[in-house]
Design a protein around this motif. Structure first.
Motif, PDB file in Angstrom:
ATOM      1  N   THR A   1       0.844  -1.208   0.000  1.00 44.09           N
ATOM      2  CA  THR A   1       0.000   0.000   0.000  1.00 44.09           C
ATOM      3  C   THR A   1       0.873   1.248   0.000  1.00 44.09           C
ATOM      4  O   THR A   1       0.615   2.191  -0.749  1.00 44.09           O
ATOM      5  CB  THR A   1      -0.942   0.004   1.218  1.00 44.09           C
ATOM      6  OG1 THR A   1      -1.774  -1.151   1.135  1.00 44.09           O
ATOM      7  CG2 THR A   1      -1.797   1.262   1.245  1.00 44.09           C
ATOM      8  N   TRP A   2       1.898   1.264   0.835  1.00 43.33           N
ATOM      9  CA  TRP A   2       2.788   2.426   0.887  1.00 43.33           C
ATOM     10  C   TRP A   2       3.488   2.642  -0.440  1.00 43.33           C
ATOM     11  O   TRP A   2       3.629   3.768  -0.894  1.00 43.33           O
ATOM     12  CB  TRP A   2       3.806   2.271   2.011  1.00 43.33           C
ATOM     13  CG  TRP A   2       3.192   2.401   3.370  1.00 43.33           C
ATOM     14  CD1 TRP A   2       1.960   2.909   3.699  1.00 43.33           C
ATOM     15  CD2 TRP A   2       3.773   1.999   4.598  1.00 43.33           C
ATOM     16  NE1 TRP A   2       1.748   2.859   5.041  1.00 43.33           N
ATOM     17  CE2 TRP A   2       2.837   2.299   5.635  1.00 43.33           C
ATOM     18  CE3 TRP A   2       4.980   1.405   4.943  1.00 43.33           C
ATOM     19  CZ2 TRP A   2       3.097   2.042   6.967  1.00 43.33           C
ATOM     20  CZ3 TRP A   2       5.229   1.154   6.277  1.00 43.33           C
ATOM     21  CH2 TRP A   2       4.294   1.473   7.267  1.00 43.33           C
ATOM     22  N   LYS A   3       3.934   1.547  -1.069  1.00 40.47           N
ATOM     23  CA  LYS A   3       4.589   1.675  -2.371  1.00 40.47           C
ATOM     24  C   LYS A   3       3.621   2.243  -3.407  1.00 40.47           C
ATOM     25  O   LYS A   3       3.978   3.100  -4.199  1.00 40.47           O
ATOM     26  CB  LYS A   3       5.106   0.303  -2.843  1.00 40.47           C
ATOM     27  CG  LYS A   3       6.378  -0.107  -2.174  1.00 40.47           C
ATOM     28  CD  LYS A   3       6.877  -1.482  -2.542  1.00 40.47           C
ATOM     29  CE  LYS A   3       6.475  -2.045  -3.843  1.00 40.47           C
ATOM     30  NZ  LYS A   3       6.955  -3.394  -4.108  1.00 40.47           N
ATOM     31  N   LYS A   4       2.393   1.748  -3.375  1.00 42.72           N
ATOM     32  CA  LYS A   4       1.391   2.180  -4.351  1.00 42.72           C
ATOM     33  C   LYS A   4       1.102   3.677  -4.250  1.00 42.72           C
ATOM     34  O   LYS A   4       0.968   4.359  -5.257  1.00 42.72           O
ATOM     35  CB  LYS A   4       0.110   1.382  -4.123  1.00 42.72           C
ATOM     36  CG  LYS A   4      -1.008   1.689  -5.082  1.00 42.72           C
ATOM     37  CD  LYS A   4      -2.207   0.796  -4.792  1.00 42.72           C
ATOM     38  CE  LYS A   4      -3.379   1.140  -5.658  1.00 42.72           C
ATOM     39  NZ  LYS A   4      -4.544   0.310  -5.354  1.00 42.72           N
TER      40      LYS A   4
END
Length: 95
Positions: free
Chosen positions: A89-92
């Protein structure tokens, strides 16, 4: 930042980890930690799982369906899976 390093940083909020661990070593450490927590401090374990946002109903279902495995392994796997979801989620949303 690579995924394993990001995973380690998230897990370090709840557990002490050495630098540069592989995913398998992280799993081994989590199984060991959850084994200890199951035997010695269930309240702390529940607090860690709550803060990590591990789905309680899903975990119960997994513990039943994977009853041939030690509970600590099932819990550790689900905890790690949830932390991996956070990394994704953080990467996205960080790009």
């Amino acid at each position: 930042m690579d995924d394993i390093r990001a995973l380690s940083r998230i897990i370090e909020r709840d557990f002490e980890l050495e630098e540069e661990l592989t995913e398998e070593l992280i799993r081994q450490k989590m199984v060991h930690a959850f084994t200890w927590l199951l035997d010695n401090d269930i309240a702390k374990m529940m607090n860690i799982l709550y803060r990590a946002d591990v789905d309680e109903e899903k975990l119960k279902s997994l513990l039943i369906s994977r009853s041939q495995l030690p509970s600590a392994e099932v819990i550790a796997d689900e905890y790690i899976s949830r932390q991996k979801q956070k990394v994704e989620t953080w990467k996205k949303y960080s790009t």
